[in-house]
Write a protein that holds these residues in place. Structure first.
Motif, PDB file in Angstrom:
ATOM      1  N   ILE A  87       0.772  -0.974  -0.254  1.00 43.26           N
ATOM      2  CA  ILE A  87       0.049  -0.604   0.085  1.00 43.26           C
ATOM      3  C   ILE A  87       1.066   1.444  -0.320  1.00 43.26           C
ATOM      4  CG2 ILE A  87      -1.819   1.365   1.697  1.00 43.26           C
ATOM      5  CD1 ILE A  87      -3.347  -1.148   2.410  1.00 43.26           C
ATOM      6  N   VAL A  88       2.041   1.627   0.475  1.00 40.57           N
ATOM      7  CA  VAL A  88       2.502   2.345   1.093  1.00 40.57           C
ATOM      8  C   VAL A  88       3.624   2.756  -0.406  1.00 40.57           C
ATOM      9  CG1 VAL A  88       4.624   3.497   2.100  1.00 40.57           C
ATOM     10  CG2 VAL A  88       2.596   2.167   3.393  1.00 40.57           C
ATOM     11  N   PHE A  89       4.015   1.426  -0.774  1.00 39.46           N
ATOM     12  CA  PHE A  89       4.719   1.817  -2.738  1.00 39.46           C
ATOM     13  C   PHE A  89       3.770   2.053  -3.104  1.00 39.46           C
ATOM     14  CE2 PHE A  89       6.162  -0.246  -6.345  1.00 39.46           C
ATOM     15  CZ  PHE A  89       7.486   0.702  -6.421  1.00 39.46           C
ATOM     16  N   GLY A  90       2.535   1.378  -3.376  1.00 35.70           N
ATOM     17  CA  GLY A  90       1.572   1.798  -4.304  1.00 35.70           C
ATOM     18  C   GLY A  90       1.018   2.997  -4.459  1.00 35.70           C
ATOM     19  N   MET A  91       1.072   3.760  -2.804  1.00 37.18           N
ATOM     20  CA  MET A  91       0.512   5.457  -3.474  1.00 37.18           C
ATOM     21  C   MET A  91       1.921   6.817  -3.275  1.00 37.18           C
ATOM     22  SD  MET A  91      -2.635   5.448  -2.695  1.00 37.18           S
ATOM     23  CE  MET A  91      -2.482   6.830  -1.939  1.00 37.18           C
ATOM     24  N   MET A  92       3.137   6.004  -2.763  1.00 31.39           N
ATOM     25  CA  MET A  92       3.835   6.876  -2.428  1.00 31.39           C
ATOM     26  C   MET A  92       4.881   6.629  -2.949  1.00 31.39           C
ATOM     27  SD  MET A  92       3.347   7.086   1.696  1.00 31.39           S
ATOM     28  CE  MET A  92       3.737   8.872   1.888  1.00 31.39           C
ATOM     29  N   VAL A 133       6.701  -7.275  -3.460  1.00 25.78           N
ATOM     30  CA  VAL A 133       5.853  -5.838  -3.622  1.00 25.78           C
ATOM     31  C   VAL A 133       6.430  -5.992  -5.182  1.00 25.78           C
ATOM     32  CG1 VAL A 133       5.985  -3.659  -3.238  1.00 25.78           C
ATOM     33  CG2 VAL A 133       5.479  -5.364  -1.315  1.00 25.78           C
ATOM     34  N   VAL A 134       7.588  -6.176  -4.986  1.00 29.28           N
ATOM     35  CA  VAL A 134       8.209  -6.493  -6.246  1.00 29.28           C
ATOM     36  C   VAL A 134       7.827  -7.082  -8.028  1.00 29.28           C
ATOM     37  CG1 VAL A 134      10.690  -7.183  -8.080  1.00 29.28           C
ATOM     38  CG2 VAL A 134      10.290  -6.232  -5.728  1.00 29.28           C
ATOM     39  N   VAL A 135       6.904  -7.889  -7.351  1.00 29.96           N
ATOM     40  CA  VAL A 135       6.817  -9.338  -8.456  1.00 29.96           C
ATOM     41  C   VAL A 135       5.360  -8.456  -9.021  1.00 29.96           C
ATOM     42  CG1 VAL A 135       5.704 -10.691  -8.881  1.00 29.96           C
ATOM     43  CG2 VAL A 135       7.865 -11.349  -8.204  1.00 29.96           C
ATOM     44  N   GLY A 136       4.299  -8.091  -7.631  1.00 31.26           N
ATOM     45  CA  GLY A 136       3.240  -7.487  -7.820  1.00 31.26           C
ATOM     46  C   GLY A 136       3.035  -5.816  -8.251  1.00 31.26           C
ATOM     47  N   GLY A 137       4.601  -5.353  -7.903  1.00 33.98           N
ATOM     48  CA  GLY A 137       4.329  -4.325  -9.436  1.00 33.98           C
ATOM     49  C   GLY A 137       3.277  -2.744  -7.745  1.00 33.98           C
ATOM     50  N   LEU A 152      -4.179  -3.203  -5.715  1.00 39.45           N
ATOM     51  CA  LEU A 152      -5.580  -3.959  -5.816  1.00 39.45           C
ATOM     52  C   LEU A 152      -5.287  -5.497  -7.347  1.00 39.45           C
ATOM     53  CD1 LEU A 152      -7.681  -1.025  -6.149  1.00 39.45           C
ATOM     54  CD2 LEU A 152      -7.389  -2.948  -4.182  1.00 39.45           C
ATOM     55  N   LEU A 153      -4.473  -4.975  -7.932  1.00 41.77           N
ATOM     56  CA  LEU A 153      -4.063  -5.763  -8.812  1.00 41.77           C
ATOM     57  C   LEU A 153      -3.247  -6.844  -8.962  1.00 41.77           C
ATOM     58  CD1 LEU A 153      -4.461  -3.762 -12.037  1.00 41.77           C
ATOM     59  CD2 LEU A 153      -6.658  -5.082 -11.564  1.00 41.77           C
ATOM     60  N   GLY A 154      -1.798  -5.974  -7.985  1.00 43.80           N
ATOM     61  CA  GLY A 154      -0.315  -7.031  -8.022  1.00 43.80           C
ATOM     62  C   GLY A 154      -0.160  -7.850  -6.723  1.00 43.80           C
ATOM     63  N   THR A 155      -1.083  -7.301  -6.236  1.00 44.30           N
ATOM     64  CA  THR A 155       0.092  -8.747  -4.825  1.00 44.30           C
ATOM     65  C   THR A 155      -1.020 -10.002  -4.430  1.00 44.30           C
ATOM     66  OG1 THR A 155       0.002  -6.030  -3.299  1.00 44.30           O
ATOM     67  CG2 THR A 155      -0.324  -8.076  -2.248  1.00 44.30           C
ATOM     68  N   ALA A 156      -2.020  -9.381  -4.283  1.00 45.94           N
ATOM     69  CA  ALA A 156      -2.721 -11.399  -4.574  1.00 45.94           C
ATOM     70  C   ALA A 156      -2.353 -12.073  -5.726  1.00 45.94           C
ATOM     71  CB  ALA A 156      -4.466 -11.129  -4.438  1.00 45.94           C
ATOM     72  N   PRO A 180       9.471  -5.844 -15.774  1.00 45.21           N
ATOM     73  CA  PRO A 180      10.100  -4.840 -15.111  1.00 45.21           C
ATOM     74  C   PRO A 180       9.049  -4.113 -14.098  1.00 45.21           C
ATOM     75  CG  PRO A 180       9.981  -4.435 -16.992  1.00 45.21           C
ATOM     76  CD  PRO A 180       9.140  -5.139 -17.217  1.00 45.21           C
ATOM     77  N   GLU A 181       7.722  -4.070 -13.829  1.00 43.27           N
ATOM     78  CA  GLU A 181       7.229  -3.784 -13.729  1.00 43.27           C
ATOM     79  C   GLU A 181       5.738  -4.313 -12.478  1.00 43.27           C
ATOM     80  OE1 GLU A 181       5.124   0.283 -15.949  1.00 43.27           O
ATOM     81  OE2 GLU A 181       6.842  -0.398 -16.912  1.00 43.27           O
ATOM     82  N   GLY A 182       6.414  -6.171 -12.541  1.00 44.44           N
ATOM     83  CA  GLY A 182       5.472  -6.357 -11.972  1.00 44.44           C
ATOM     84  C   GLY A 182       4.120  -6.782 -12.702  1.00 44.44           C
TER      85      GLY A 182
END
Lengths: 241, 362, 288
Positions: free
Chosen positions: C28-33, C226-230, C234-238, C276-278
């Motif tokens: 969440i922190v990475f995605g937002m900020m 997080v690296v793999v999720g990007g 919402l879309l990446g982590t799961a 590269p962007e997960g």
């Protein structure tokens, strides 16, 4: 034989076709202008030629080799020099060093030093040689970038809106600079929409409209072509005036 | 040859004047005579601080010059340190330990090239470069910690889990029947010589054609590519050299104490090179050299009382650096002094002209 | 046959829950900020310590876990205001600052509290399927991981805060111009991320030895997810959790934990070469 050629080149972004089956050919020794109203696909075509992204279809040939899939650095190594639209110099490095990094591709030792001084003088940047490039004025940064492109000693110089943000005097000076380079045998492709600037430098012009080639020919024919006037007037002619 | 040597001074390094080089020679002379005045314990300690400097210089090259923030210095430190141990034990010591040194650093560089290839060709940059390298580091530390069992051996060399690997010979020169071990004062002189060599070599490298491109890539990779440089190759080479220097630290460390443990790979060890280089001033090799040495010295002095307290202080220094002097404290101080000196000199001139030399020339 | 299948699912669920719970806050922190919170592990540790402390004081476990989550979240907001806020637009410096903080907290606590405190033991309860016995609490953890994903979805897609947060994620300057208090959104996101880290610690507290450096146990899993999720939580982590848990589970079952972790890392390194962007980068590009 053309120095640069695009054959049936297209680019689609999702459902949007930005460039569609464009054939473009640049002859050695000419100044060729690529014009068209906003959204005509000029910048996309330029980026395809430069290699920012690959085309969705078609072929791009440079000096009789297929460069369709080549990375930008490989195209530069083959003899293209590129100045993109947004000025990008190495802001924290000195003006001199910016040129040096470009010059060291072709020049060494004393020849490098001499060429550096010559370019600084040509671009009116001698007084600013030891300033961080980020501190130069907008126009000076544009010139520095043109200088970096020249430093590579290219066969073909590609300029995307080289006069954006310049004053009329600076624009005129840039035009004279390009004509001077052309007189020494360099081929130049310019993307522009400043018509006064195009009249100043262009020999041949290709007009893009809605991603397709709309017209091509000598500058005098194009500026008097009613169709070209129509698309320009119909699509916000006011932007550059 | 002479032309190459001249690159020891240039745009990318601070301290190019006569005064600077006189200071350099004075410090070097002091370092050379130091063992004559100190007891062997202190010389050993001094040597220990210097061993880590290679790792710091490597990080300065990658991060300060190349713009690649690697959190994996101890990953390569560990790979090379363990490799040296395994090789030295398998070679049975003697002069072959030098081959072990070269091979171990080579293995670390190959590891850097493999890892770097995937990251750089995958266009992983910025924060992800840091956390992928740190993940690799932590996984290596975890793995090494699990190797306590007797099945984890390579030839006669046992990895030994958390207790670490020991029993390898230090760097040794066999002269006739006699083994000269590089320990104590001898190792100290070796390390000093290597530091001078690496420091001057890196200065030449960053001021060379290669260094110009590395700096250009840091500033703007797209622009550098449009000047015809294959940016990825320059980044990979920088990463390999910087990581190889961490490997050199690892080999020297293992040879120095004749042991190495997983704790020199994992946390908090992995954070240390970041603290040294950030605090010193990543964008300059000299600042990194001086600052890292000072921090290591201070850290070691404090560790005698409390290791945790020393680590808290390192954390606080990192936080303070980022908040107060993002370019680094040592380089900031050096530039301030440089400016003061410049102003003094200008005052001394009769014409009173202001010096227009940029800050970097300090 | 069913027993084997269930056993496989159970092992998958165990790894999946660990990946999701440890990564959700960081993502969440990475995605937002665009920032990686290097003190993420310490927020996890904080959640675990508060939980155990409260349980020792007689508070029931679920309530203690809720309190720990809130405590970590509040500390997160404070850290955002005092440190992270000062470093907007300098993502690498935020990494360094939070890493410095992490060192201070872990080593400081080692001085103050000593190396380990007595734990509380995993809640009992087990069930059998065929010849195998399973821990109920592990399934509770899996349910919590699913619950966290659902909660993130609801927060971002169904609340006013979610609308502002997504606008800020898309284009912070534009959101600001439209009247979104970007600073507040960042503080709340950072707090939410810290709270989720605290929840992770609270949930795993009963199963682990409590030491101030315990956060390090979680960081590799959270980083790689997080690296793999990007960038899009919402879309990446799961999907990243599913992918990595599958790799990990297969390797764990056949070759043990060490190879499991090394294999997962290798998988991540191979994945970044192509994505590269997960995963979320891929999905967003597809969707365009």
């Amino acid at each position: 034989m053309p120095i640069l050629e695009t054959r049936q080149v297209s680019k689609r972004f999702g459902g949007l076709t930005a460039v569609s089956d464009v054939d473009l050919s640049i002859e050695p020794g000419e100044i060729h202008c690529l014009i068209g109203p906003n959204g005509a696909g000029k910048s996309t075509l330029f980026k395809l030629i430069v290699g920012t992204y690959p085309p969705s279809g078609g072929e791009i040939r440079f000096r009789d080799g297929d460069i369709t899939q080549a990375k930008p650095f490989a195209r530069v190594q083959r003899g293209m020099s590129i100045k993109m639209q947004a000025p990008s110099v190495f802001k924290e490095l000195r003006t001199r060093q910016n040129l040096h990094i470009a010059l060291q591709q072709k020049f060494h030792r004393q020849a490098l030093v001499d060429e550096e001084e010559r370019l600084l003088a040509l671009l009116d940047l001698t007084a600013h040689a030891d300033k961080a490039a980020g501190l130069l004025s907008h126009g000076q940064q544009q010139w520095l970038e043109i200088g970096m492109a020249l430093a590579l000693g290219p066969e073909l110089l590609l300029l995307d809106e080289p006069t954006a943000g310049m004053s009329p005097e600076e624009t005129f000076k840039t035009g004279e600079l390009i004509k001077g380079l052309n007189a020494t045998g360099m081929t130049v492709l310019v993307v522009e929409h400043d018509m006064a600037f195009i009249r100043q430098i262009a020999q041949r012009v290709t007009v893009l409209h809605l991603g397709k080639v709309f017209a091509r020919g000598a500058i005098d024919e194009i500026v008097n072509d009613p169709g070209v006037i129509e698309i320009y007037l119909g699509k916000g002619h006011g932007r550059e005036h | 040859m002479l032309r190459t040597l001249k690159l020891v001074n240039g745009q990318q390094t601070t301290g190019n004047g006569k005064g600077f080089w006189l200071c350099f020679l004075a410090v070097l002379a002091a370092a050379l005579v130091y063992p004559a005045f100190a007891d062997s314990y202190d010389v050993g300690n001094f040597c220990y601080f210097l061993i880590w400097v290679f790792m710091a210089l490597g990080l300065s090259l990658m991060w300060g010059y190349g713009g690649m923030l690697s959190f994996g210095q101890t990953f390569f430190f560990g790979i090379a340190g363990y490799s040296y141990g395994v090789l030295a034990i398998n070679f049975g010591g003697g002069s072959l330990t030098w081959l072990a040194l070269v091979l171990a650093v080579g293995i670390a560089m190959v590891a850097a090239i493999v890892l770097g290839y995937f990251m750089i060709w995958g266009r992983v940059g910025g924060v992800f470069f840091g956390i992928v390298t740190l993940s690799a580091t932590l996984v290596l530390a975890f793995f090494l910690g699990q190797t306590a069992g007797p099945e984890w051996r390579i030839g006669p060399a046992r990895l030994n889990g958390f207790n670490g690997m020991k029993g390898m010979d230090p760097l040794t020169l066999t002269w006739g029947d006699e083994d000269i071990f590089f320990e104590g004062t001898l190792l100290y002189y070796l390390v000093v010589a290597l530091i001078v060599l690496v420091y001057l070599g890196l200065r030449i490298l960053v001021n060379s054609r290669f260094g110009n491109v590395v700096v250009a890539v840091r500033e703007d990779p797209q622009r550098a590519e449009l000047l015809g440089y294959d940016v990825r190759k320059y980044q990979l080479a920088t990463f390999a050299i910087g990581s190889g220097l961490a490997g050199l630290s690892g080999v020297l460390y293992t040879s120095w104490g004749q042991f190495i443990t997983p704790s020199s790979v994992g946390l908090p060890a992995a954070a240390m090179p970041i603290v040294w280089v950030a605090f010193s001033g990543r964008s300059d090799l000299t600042a990194t050299l001086v600052g890292s040495f000072l921090l290591l010295f201070g850290f070691q002095t404090l560790t005698i009382y409390s290791q945790q307290l020393a680590l808290v202080l390192m954390g606080a220094l990192l936080l303070a650096t980022v908040m107060l002097a993002p370019q680094g404290f040592v380089i900031g101080l050096a530039r301030l002094i440089g400016r003061q000196l410049g102003a003094l000199r200008a005052k001394g001139r009769t014409d009173g002209a202001l010096p227009d030399a940029p800050a970097r020339e300090a | 046959m069913f027993a084997e299948l269930f056993s496989t699912f159970y092992q998958f669920a165990d790894v999946f829950a660990f990946l999701i719970l440890s990564a959700a806050g960081l993502a969440i922190v990475f995605g937002m900020m665009g920032v990686i919170n290097m003190a993420h592990g310490e927020f996890i540790m904080c959640g675990a310590y508060v939980t155990v402390g409260l349980v020792h004081a007689g508070v029931p476990l679920p309530l203690a876990q809720a309190c720990a989550t809130i405590a970590a979240g509040l500390i997160g907001v404070v850290v955002e205001v005092l440190i992270v806020r000062k470093l907007y637009k300098r993502p690498l410096d935020t990494l360094l600052a939070t890493w410095g903080l992490s060192l201070i907290v872990t080593q400081g606590l080692l001085i103050l509290l000593g190396s380990s405190i007595p734990g509380i033991g995993t809640p009992e309860g087990s069930f059998t399927v065929g010849p195998y016995t399973f821990s109920t609490y592990r399934l509770v953890l899996f349910a919590c991981a699913i619950g966290v994903l659902a909660a993130i979805y609801v927060i971002f897609m169904r609340t006013r805060f979610g609308v502002m947060a997504r606008a800020t994620m898309q284009n912070a300057a534009m959101a600001q111009a439209l009247g979104v208090k970007v600073g507040g959104v960042y503080a709340a996101s950072f707090g939410l991320g810290a709270a989720l880290a605290g929840l992770c610690g609270a949930l795993y507290a009963p199963t682990m030895t409590l030491i101030p450096t315990m956060g390090a146990t979680f960081v590799v899993e959270s980083f790689v997810t997080v690296v793999v999720g990007g960038a899009n939580v919402l879309l990446g982590t799961a999907p990243a959790g599913v992918l990595l848990a599958t790799v990990r589970m297969l390797l764990n079952a056949n070759y043990g934990q060490i190879i499991g972790q090394i294999g997962m890392l290798v998988a991540v390194i191979l994945i970044i070469r192509v994505l590269p962007e997960g995963i979320s980068g891929l999905l967003v590009r597809r969707g365009r």
